[in-house]
Design an enzyme around this catalytic site. Structure first.
Site, PDB file in Angstrom:
ATOM      1  N   SER A   1     -34.845 109.660  48.357  1.00 51.54           N
ATOM      2  CA  SER A   1     -36.135 109.707  49.063  1.00 51.54           C
ATOM      3  C   SER A   1     -36.479 111.066  49.667  1.00 51.54           C
ATOM      4  O   SER A   1     -37.591 111.249  50.171  1.00 51.54           O
ATOM      5  CB  SER A   1     -36.185 108.629  50.152  1.00 51.54           C
ATOM      6  OG  SER A   1     -36.320 107.363  49.564  1.00 51.54           O
ATOM      7  N   MET A   2     -35.572 112.026  49.602  1.00 50.06           N
ATOM      8  CA  MET A   2     -35.942 113.395  49.959  1.00 50.06           C
ATOM      9  C   MET A   2     -36.850 113.997  48.879  1.00 50.06           C
ATOM     10  O   MET A   2     -37.335 115.116  49.025  1.00 50.06           O
ATOM     11  CB  MET A   2     -34.703 114.251  50.201  1.00 50.06           C
ATOM     12  CG  MET A   2     -34.051 113.953  51.547  1.00 50.06           C
ATOM     13  SD  MET A   2     -32.388 114.623  51.766  1.00 50.06           S
ATOM     14  CE  MET A   2     -32.635 116.382  51.536  1.00 50.06           C
TER      15      MET A   2
END
Length: 406
Positions: free
Chosen positions: A74-75
């Site tokens: 999710s970065m």
């Protein structure tokens, strides 16, 4: 990892206090809680701590190193959000435009009120989902992995998983749009596939495949040389394996570095969680945000746009907007901007920090935060799922902020 270029004292950090990070890292590796990890700390444009310990691959005994490639999951979301805002700056849309202007499959959405998987009950959505809703996770969409609501179950039944889908980005988005929303658009904060939908929006608006847009317009201009949606064969020896705890509490392989699904190009580039990267690459992205849209003379966003992205867009914190079930952050004292969490109140969040600091993390326990007030960023890379397994992020925050002495 980025090369250390200056002593910590030159930028207002205590070398002695910063060095506390090293034994903290070693303890997790020596206790068998992590295979390996790396930490990067930079202030005022200078890297002052860059260390790696343990192994990137237990079976092959490959050490975690300065150029180890990891799944940042999710970065990926902040990069996708930057792509959206680049198109916003080109005048392609306004943030409050309905997404149906570009993605008509989201017309006439329904909101679940009850029933079962086979016979669900719903009411019409009171308004269309906007682009801002997608950027702030207030769209009413959800994630199938949550396993806590009927809509989550319907996502699993329909294979709404951008990480594993083998069709196309457009196909998975269309299938998601055929299912009911979890809440009315704008009414609640729910972590979701919204950023994957934004990846498809980028492709539709720009006329360029999403993964190609990200490479051409963001990854390559920022010099992120090891960041992509898969790992090419020549780089696989630098790729880390991914782990979780087995029933015996020991680290268990869940995705092999060499034989896993990142060894080949992906059919569906996930804007919500598909990228791999390195500490050095993600440090360049953090510097780009900290430098308000510019890096080494390359400007991708205007400074006012970055300021808008890093401002809280919710009426309060995450805890005040519905009942969030999961986030890569705590809920109290934390708001959300356009692609990042935003620290509002460290006392309410019960963790040291600075109002205005932006952050996010990934499912394999990776994390970053950027503090504009302190001119600081920190990157944590490891490969352990889920991210809730260990309090790594909170502990590292304390270790880092306690080293500030100016």
């Amino acid at each position: 990892m980025p090369e250390i270029s200056t002593p910590p004292e030159a930028v207002g950090l205590s070398a002695e206090r910063l060095e506390r990070i090293d034994p903290w890292m070693r303890r997790y590796v020596e206790a068998g809680k992590l295979a390996g990890l790396s930490v990067t700390v930079a202030r005022r444009g200078e890297v002052v701590f860059s260390r790696a310990h343990g192994l990137a691959d237990l079976a092959r005994e490959r050490p975690m190193a300065d150029d180890t490639i990891v799944r940042v999951y999710s970065m990926t979301k902040p990069l996708t959000s930057v792509a959206v805002m680049m198109l916003y700056e080109e005048g392609r849309f306004q943030l409050d435009d309905p997404v149906t202007r570009f993605l008509p499959e989201f017309r006439d959405m329904r909101v679940l009120t009850g029933g079962s998987r086979k016979k669900w009950e719903s009411v019409p959505a009171e308004r269309d989902i906007t682009i801002r809703d997608l950027l702030t996770h207030t769209s009413g969409l959800t994630y199938g992995f949550m396993e806590s609501t009927l809509v989550d179950a319907m996502y699993r039944d329909e294979g709404i998983d951008f990480q594993t889908a083998e069709t196309s980005l457009a196909d998975v988005v269309a299938r998601a749009a055929s299912l009911p929303l979890l809440s009315q658009p704008g009414a609640e904060w729910n972590y979701s596939i919204a950023t994957d939908v934004l990846g498809h929006l980028v492709a539709v608006v720009s006329g360029v495949p999403f993964d190609e847009f990200l490479r051409r317009r963001i990854i390559h201009p920022l010099g992120m040389v090891d960041t992509d949606f898969h790992v090419p064969a020549e780089k696989l020896p630098r790729f880390a394996s991914n782990y979780a705890y087995g029933q015996d509490g020991q680290l268990t392989l869940i995705d092999d570095a060499i034989e896993g699904r990142y060894a080949h190009p992906r059919a569906v580039p996930s804007g919500g969680g598909g990228l791999v990267s390195t500490a050095a690459d993600y440090a360049r992205f953090c510097r780009f945000i900290l430098d308000r849209g510019e890096l080494d003379g390359v400007r991708l966003l205007g400074r006012k746009t970055v300021a808008l992205m890093t401002t809280n867009h919710l009426p309060g914190d995450l805890a005040a907007l519905g009942q969030p079930r999961f986030a890569e952050s705590s809920f109290s004292g934390i708001g959300f901007g356009l692609g990042f969490s935003v620290m509002l109140d460290p006392a309410k969040a019960q963790i040291v920090g600075t109002p205005g600091e932006v952050a996010w993390g990934g499912a394999a326990s990776t994390a970053f935060w950027i503090d504009p007030v302190e001119d600081l960023f920190v990157i944590l890379l490891t490969q352990l799922m889920p991210s809730s397994a260990l309090p790594l992020r909170r502990e590292l925050r304390v270790l880092t902020y306690s080293a500030l002495v100016d």
